[in-house]
Structure formats: C-alpha cells, structure tokens
Scaffold this motif. Structure first.
Motif, short mmCIF file in Angstrom:
data_model
loop_
_atom_site.label_atom_id
_atom_site.label_comp_id
_atom_site.label_asym_id
_atom_site.label_seq_id
_atom_site.Cartn_x
_atom_site.Cartn_y
_atom_site.Cartn_z
N VAL A 1 0.85 -1.19 0.00
CA VAL A 1 0.00 0.00 0.00
C VAL A 1 0.89 1.24 0.00
O VAL A 1 1.76 1.40 0.86
N MET A 2 0.67 2.11 -0.97
CA MET A 2 1.38 3.38 -1.04
C MET A 2 0.40 4.48 -0.67
O MET A 2 -0.72 4.53 -1.18
N ILE A 3 0.84 5.35 0.23
CA ILE A 3 -0.01 6.45 0.70
C ILE A 3 0.53 7.76 0.14
O ILE A 3 1.69 8.11 0.35
N GLY A 4 -0.32 8.48 -0.57
CA GLY A 4 0.10 9.75 -1.16
C GLY A 4 -0.37 10.94 -0.36
O GLY A 4 -1.46 10.92 0.22
N GLN A 5 0.45 11.97 -0.33
CA GLN A 5 0.13 13.17 0.44
C GLN A 5 -0.50 14.25 -0.46
O GLN A 5 -0.69 14.07 -1.64
N MET A 6 -0.79 15.37 0.14
CA MET A 6 -1.58 16.41 -0.52
C MET A 6 -0.76 17.21 -1.55
O MET A 6 0.46 17.29 -1.47
N VAL A 7 -1.50 17.81 -2.48
CA VAL A 7 -0.91 18.69 -3.49
C VAL A 7 -1.59 20.05 -3.39
O VAL A 7 -2.82 20.14 -3.29
N ASN A 8 -0.80 21.12 -3.42
CA ASN A 8 -1.34 22.48 -3.41
C ASN A 8 -0.83 23.22 -4.64
O ASN A 8 0.35 23.08 -5.01
N LEU A 9 -1.68 24.00 -5.25
CA LEU A 9 -1.25 24.87 -6.34
C LEU A 9 -0.99 26.26 -5.78
O LEU A 9 -1.74 26.76 -4.94
N VAL A 10 0.10 26.87 -6.25
CA VAL A 10 0.48 28.21 -5.79
C VAL A 10 0.66 29.10 -7.01
O VAL A 10 1.30 28.71 -7.99
N LYS A 11 0.10 30.30 -6.97
CA LYS A 11 0.30 31.30 -8.02
C LYS A 11 0.46 32.66 -7.37
O LYS A 11 -0.28 33.00 -6.44
N ASP A 12 1.47 33.39 -7.82
CA ASP A 12 1.78 34.70 -7.23
C ASP A 12 2.02 34.57 -5.73
O ASP A 12 1.67 35.46 -4.95
N GLY A 13 2.57 33.43 -5.35
CA GLY A 13 2.89 33.19 -3.93
C GLY A 13 1.70 32.85 -3.07
O GLY A 13 1.83 32.71 -1.85
N LYS A 14 0.52 32.70 -3.67
CA LYS A 14 -0.68 32.40 -2.89
C LYS A 14 -1.32 31.10 -3.38
O LYS A 14 -1.26 30.79 -4.57
N PRO A 15 -1.95 30.35 -2.48
CA PRO A 15 -2.57 29.09 -2.90
C PRO A 15 -3.78 29.33 -3.80
O PRO A 15 -4.55 30.27 -3.61
N ARG B 1 2.42 16.39 -15.51
CA ARG B 1 2.87 15.04 -15.16
C ARG B 1 4.26 15.06 -14.52
O ARG B 1 4.50 14.40 -13.51
N TYR B 2 5.17 15.81 -15.11
CA TYR B 2 6.53 15.82 -14.60
C TYR B 2 6.59 16.41 -13.19
O TYR B 2 7.22 15.85 -12.29
N SER B 3 5.89 17.53 -12.98
CA SER B 3 5.96 18.20 -11.68
C SER B 3 5.35 17.35 -10.58
O SER B 3 5.78 17.42 -9.42
N LEU B 4 4.34 16.53 -10.91
CA LEU B 4 3.71 15.69 -9.90
C LEU B 4 4.50 14.41 -9.65
O LEU B 4 4.39 13.81 -8.58
N THR B 5 5.32 14.00 -10.62
CA THR B 5 6.07 12.75 -10.49
C THR B 5 7.43 12.97 -9.84
O THR B 5 8.01 12.03 -9.29
N ARG B 6 7.96 14.17 -9.86
CA ARG B 6 9.35 14.38 -9.43
C ARG B 6 9.51 14.48 -7.91
O ARG B 6 10.61 14.72 -7.41
N TYR B 7 8.43 14.29 -7.17
CA TYR B 7 8.51 14.31 -5.71
C TYR B 7 8.13 12.94 -5.15
O TYR B 7 7.27 12.25 -5.71
N SER B 8 8.69 12.60 -4.02
CA SER B 8 8.27 11.39 -3.31
C SER B 8 6.81 11.54 -2.91
O SER B 8 6.38 12.61 -2.48
N VAL B 9 6.06 10.44 -3.04
CA VAL B 9 4.63 10.52 -2.68
C VAL B 9 4.44 10.72 -1.19
O VAL B 9 3.35 11.09 -0.75
N ASP B 10 5.49 10.51 -0.40
CA ASP B 10 5.38 10.70 1.05
C ASP B 10 5.32 12.16 1.44
O ASP B 10 5.02 12.49 2.59
N SER B 11 5.62 13.06 0.51
CA SER B 11 5.72 14.47 0.86
C SER B 11 4.55 15.28 0.31
O SER B 11 4.06 15.03 -0.80
N ASN B 12 4.10 16.26 1.10
CA ASN B 12 3.17 17.26 0.59
C ASN B 12 3.93 18.14 -0.40
O ASN B 12 5.11 18.44 -0.17
N ILE B 13 3.27 18.54 -1.47
CA ILE B 13 3.99 19.36 -2.44
C ILE B 13 3.19 20.60 -2.82
O ILE B 13 1.96 20.59 -2.84
#
Length: 553
Positions: free
Chosen positions: A361-375, A401-413
């Motif tokens: 079982v792989m557990i993935g963490q949250m993803v946040n989008l940021v623009k102009d320094g704000k979510p 795809r690349y930006s979502l794949t280049r981080y460990s799934v254990d980390s919030n990004i």
C-alpha cells in the motif's frame, strides 16, 4: 564499461578468490551480491563498492584484509586503471578513458532497451491507482496518483513485470446516492442537498441526462434514472480526462459487481473457517491488529450483513484468482486519509490464506497549487476543489505530469504555476526537455557538417566534461532499478535533471561539428556517439515518467 559489466567482473574476481582458498565463507554464511555505485566525490574514482565490508564477517577476516585480496584481482580486470582502498574497506575503482567511453557506444546500440532489466520477468503486478469516485472531476490528489501511478507502471514494466493497470470504480454506496440527489435537485432547479455536490459540472451532467432521457423527471424512480445515467456520463468524463493526460487502464473494476454476483456472500462463509477471523458479540472480526491496525475490524456484522471491509477482501481475492493475469503482487495507491488500510488489506490477504506481502500500500500526500505566492483554492467547474483539467489548462500535460512525479509521494507538495509556465531553466521539465531538444539540434548540425557515427574511439573521450557526462549516463540503470525496488518513480525524474545538467555543461565544452575550415575527425564522430547516447537516455527516462521528448523547442 557499464556498471553491470564491472559488477560482473568483480563477481568473477570474488569467485576466483573463493575457489583458490584466499577467502572462505564460514559455515552457513551466504554470499552478498556485488554492487558498484558512483562515489559522491568523483576524485575518489569512477566507481566504488563496499563488497569487502559486506564479506568480512562472512569470511572471518577484517574488511581491509578482504579489500586487499580483492583489489589485487580487480586491478587485473581489463579497463581498470587503479584500485584504492579507502576508510574501513571501501574499494574505489578508476577506469581508463577507453573503458569508460565504451558506454556511449553501448547505449546507442542498446537504444530503447538501455536501462531495462528482466528482474521482474514472469511476475504479474496489479497496480490500482486513481480510483476516484464517479461523483465529480478528478481533483489534484487523484491527478498526482494518475501521474505517479502510470509512471510506476512504466518503471515496473521496464524491469520485466507484467503490469495490470486497474481502476476501482466505486459505484456502490452513499456517495453515489448523494450524487444522484444532487443531479435530481439541479434538474428540478432546486437547491442542492445539504450533503450534496455543487459546481458547474453537476448542471452539465444533469442537462446531459435530460437530453438523453427527456422523461427522466417523470419516470417511476427519477433518482435512479439520474443515478444510472449520471454515473455513466461522469465516469465517461473521467476516462476522457485521464486518456488526455496519457493514462489508460487495462481493467475498470465495478465495486457493485462484488455484491451483484454473490462473491461477497460466498466469501463470508469461507472466511468463517479462517484462523484470522473470530466470533465475538454476535459478529465476525478480522484480526487486523496482528498486522499493525489500531483495532480489529468487523467483517460480518451481528445482523449477518457484510461490513465494508468484506468488499475489500472479496476484491483482493478477485485480483489474485482471475483466469487472466492473476496478481502475484497487488499494489494499492491510496490517499493520505487511508493509512489504516495498510494493515487491513494485509490482514485480508492472510484471511484468504495468502502471503500478506502480496499486498503493498502506497499512501500519497496532498498537493497544493500556488500562483503569485498564494494558494489556488477553487475550481470554477468543480466548485470546491482544483481539478486535473484546471492544472492541465494552465501548464499542459507534460509539465503537470513531470511536476507531480518528481517528488516522493510521502511528501506534501506545492506546485508553483509561475515556475511551470516559464520557458527557462528554472522550470525543471523545460530544463530536461530542452536538453533532449539540444541533443537533437547537435545531431542535425553534425549531419549538415558531414559528421556521422562511422568511427568510434572511446579513448578520445578523456576531458573532464566527457568523464562527468559518462559517469552520469552510467547511473541510469541503477536509477531505474531503485525506482522499481522502492516504488519511487521520482528517482527517474531527479536523475534526468542531473543528466540534463551534465549534458548542458558538456555542450558548452565539446564541439561535435567542426568549426570553420576544420576537417571532420574521429573526435567529432566519437563525440556524436556520446551526444546521441545522451539523447537516448533522456528519451528513455522521459518515457518512464510519461513525458514527451521534443526534438525542437
């Protein structure tokens, strides 16, 4: 010389030392496998191995004594210039330029197969990912799983596995009922139910249901009419979004089928005979605490009905007992709120008499989008969440795809949209894709200048830039292997960024096409081999993360 070839040569040296009695394994000791890796400090050599440290206790000698015995033999390997013993017994190995440079030719000749192995050949892996409920568009968490899951499937296939990509289609339960009530309310121009779904997509789906079935509101069971058609439309949209994202599945498994065909009821009777279930307070309980769960879970309730986990057990059984492609290993990619499922699913396997290690079982963490320094918090279409379409509309499929794949799934990004829309080296996907495009431009210019891959003299690849680029190229098979073994495709993406950096530096120091009146030489031809080897590895790696390798940018 590839790292695999060097490892094999060292393995042969070890075999000789054992056969001739210089080293003797103590009774019952197993022999470790020889592995080579790049030293962190390149001044220490081209490759290093800790085999002497691994062997010391197994042969009853101190590590430096073992290292001394092995170093004398490794020194005799063709292409090895020097072997140094460092620290407690590390062996640092220096190759001559010709041996190191041969890698360029090896890569070009191997082509797409470079970096692949047969390590998982004959193994069927069921990889379940995304599995978003058909109650709305795919949100960012599901988008991350789409990118990472498809990349992991590609990595596992590169290691020889037969991968079954599977989507668990949840069409059974309360969320579907809320979705149906939301569609019905929208069709009646009524306010959404308190626990219902909002967003423009509800209006869109409701209108499509009415267009397909104008009498839906007057039917005998309007809610069921909107449920059946609405789920079909919504899931069709999800499939379309995934396909456009480069992700397709081999199996779409309907949860409802487990209950419709009697699999759950049949399984419940079988489970009562399992040592991993017990009867208490009128109910049947799964011993999930034996596998790390915080409490045992009810499988058969006191009223005789199946608890939710019974469906999970039946689903695992289905995966492993199918007539076609039965799973040897089932990997589940789940969201951050599913930690409890690790123990439950392993306990489920044990209850069926299977090895709990058949479940990962792989557990993935949250993803946040940021623009102009704000979510960025809200999607106009979905109403409450940011969707796959939102991200792709802003940055495109490759960058998403690349930006979502280049981080460990254990980390919030945090995904910085300002960076991903830049055509600069600050944008990691641009940096890597531009390296590939540059290798193609170099090859085109070389062809115009009459440089072809006719001659190859590996000894000419002796500059620092050549050595650095060759060293990084040699790390690609290990990056793929580690991505496979640790289920971490981000290792391939990070490797590609390292390779792109080495290539950009090499490009600034090494001319492939002659300048002015300079004649074409074997140096130019050999450098073209190295350029094209880099192009091949970049293309192979980008393929594993599901990103295109453009020839022009």
């Amino acid at each position: 010389m590839t790292p695999e070839e060097l490892s094999l040569a060292i393995e042969n040296s070890l075999n000789e030392a054992l056969a001739e009695g210089q080293l003797e394994l103590v009774e019952g000791a197993d022999r470790p496998q020889v592995k080579v890796e790049r030293p962190k400090n390149r001044d220490h050599g081209d490759w290093a191995t800790n085999i002497a440290l691994q062997l010391s206790k197994k042969v009853g000698k101190n590590p430096r004594e073992v290292a001394t015995i092995l170093s004398e033999r490794i020194q005799q390997i063709d292409g090895v210039t020097k072997v140094d013993i460092a620290g407690p017994g590390f062996l640092n190995i220096v190759l001559d330029a010709a041996a190191a440079g041969e890698l360029a030719k090896t890569i070009v000749e191997a082509g797409k197969s470079f970096g692949t192995t047969t390590e998982l050949e004959g193994k069927t892996i069921n990889l379940e990912f995304v599995s978003a409920n058909p109650t709305g568009p795919i949100h960012l968490g599901g988008t991350r799983w789409a990118a990472v899951g498809d990349s992991l499937a590609r990595v596992l296939e590169a290691s020889g596995a037969n991968v079954v990509r599977e989507y668990y289609f949840n069409d059974h339960g309360g969320q579907i009922d809320r979705f149906a009530r939301s569609l019905l309310a929208r069709a009646k121009n009524e306010a959404a139910p308190e626990d219902g779904y909002g967003g423009e997509y509800i209006t869109d789906i409701a209108n499509r249901v009415l267009e397909a079935n104008p009498g839906a509101l007057e039917s005998e069971d309007p809610q069921e009419a909107f449920r059946a058609a609405g789920v079909e439309f919504m899931f069709g949209d999800i499939k379309k979004s995934l396909h456009e994202f480069g992700v397709d599945f081999d199996v779409y498994f309907h949860e409802n089928s487990l209950f419709e065909n009697g699999k759950v009821e049949e399984l419940l009777e079988k489970l009562k005979e399992s040592e991993n279930l017990y009867f208490k307070d009128g109910a049947w309980w799964l011993k999930s605490t034996d596998f790390g769960d915080d409490k045992d879970r009810v499988v058969i309730k006191s009223d005789g009905n199946a608890a939710y986990i019974a469906g999970d057990i039946a689903y695992f059984q289905d995966k492993t007992k199918r007539p076609e492609n039965p799973a040897d290993l089932a990997i589940y990619m789940l969201g951050a709120d599913h930690h409890g499922y690790v123990a439950r699913l392993k306990a489920a396997a044990a209850a069926l008499g299977d090895d709990p290690d058949m479940v990962e079982v792989m557990i993935g963490q949250m993803v946040n989008l940021v623009k102009d320094g704000k979510p960025v918090r809200m999607s106009k279409r979905a109403g409450t969440v940011v969707t796959m379409e939102d991200l792709v509309d802003i940055v495109g499929v490759d960058a998403a795809r690349y930006s979502l794949t280049r981080y460990s799934v254990d980390s919030n990004i945090d995904i910085d949209l300002d960076v991903l829309t830049k055509q600069s080296n600050e944008n990691p996907v641009f940096y890597v894709q531009y390296a590939h495009a540059r290798t193609c431009a170099v090859a085109r210019n070389a062809a115009t200048a009459g440089v072809e891959r006719t001659a190859f003299d590996a000894s000419l690849l002796d500059s620092d830039a050549d050595s650095e680029l060759l060293a990084v190229l040699g790390q690609y098979p290990n990056a793929v292997k580690e991505a496979t073994n640790f289920r971490e495709p981000h290792r391939v993406a990070r490797y590609l960024e390292t390779l792109a950096g080495a290539y950009h530096r090499w490009y600034g120091n090494s001319r492939v096409a002659p300048q002015g009146e300079e004649e074409v030489s074997d140096l130019h031809r050999t450098r073209l081999w190295l350029n094209d080897a880099t192009r091949q590895v970049l293309a192979n790696g980008l393929g594993l993360v599901g990103v295109t390798a453009p020839e022009k940018m």
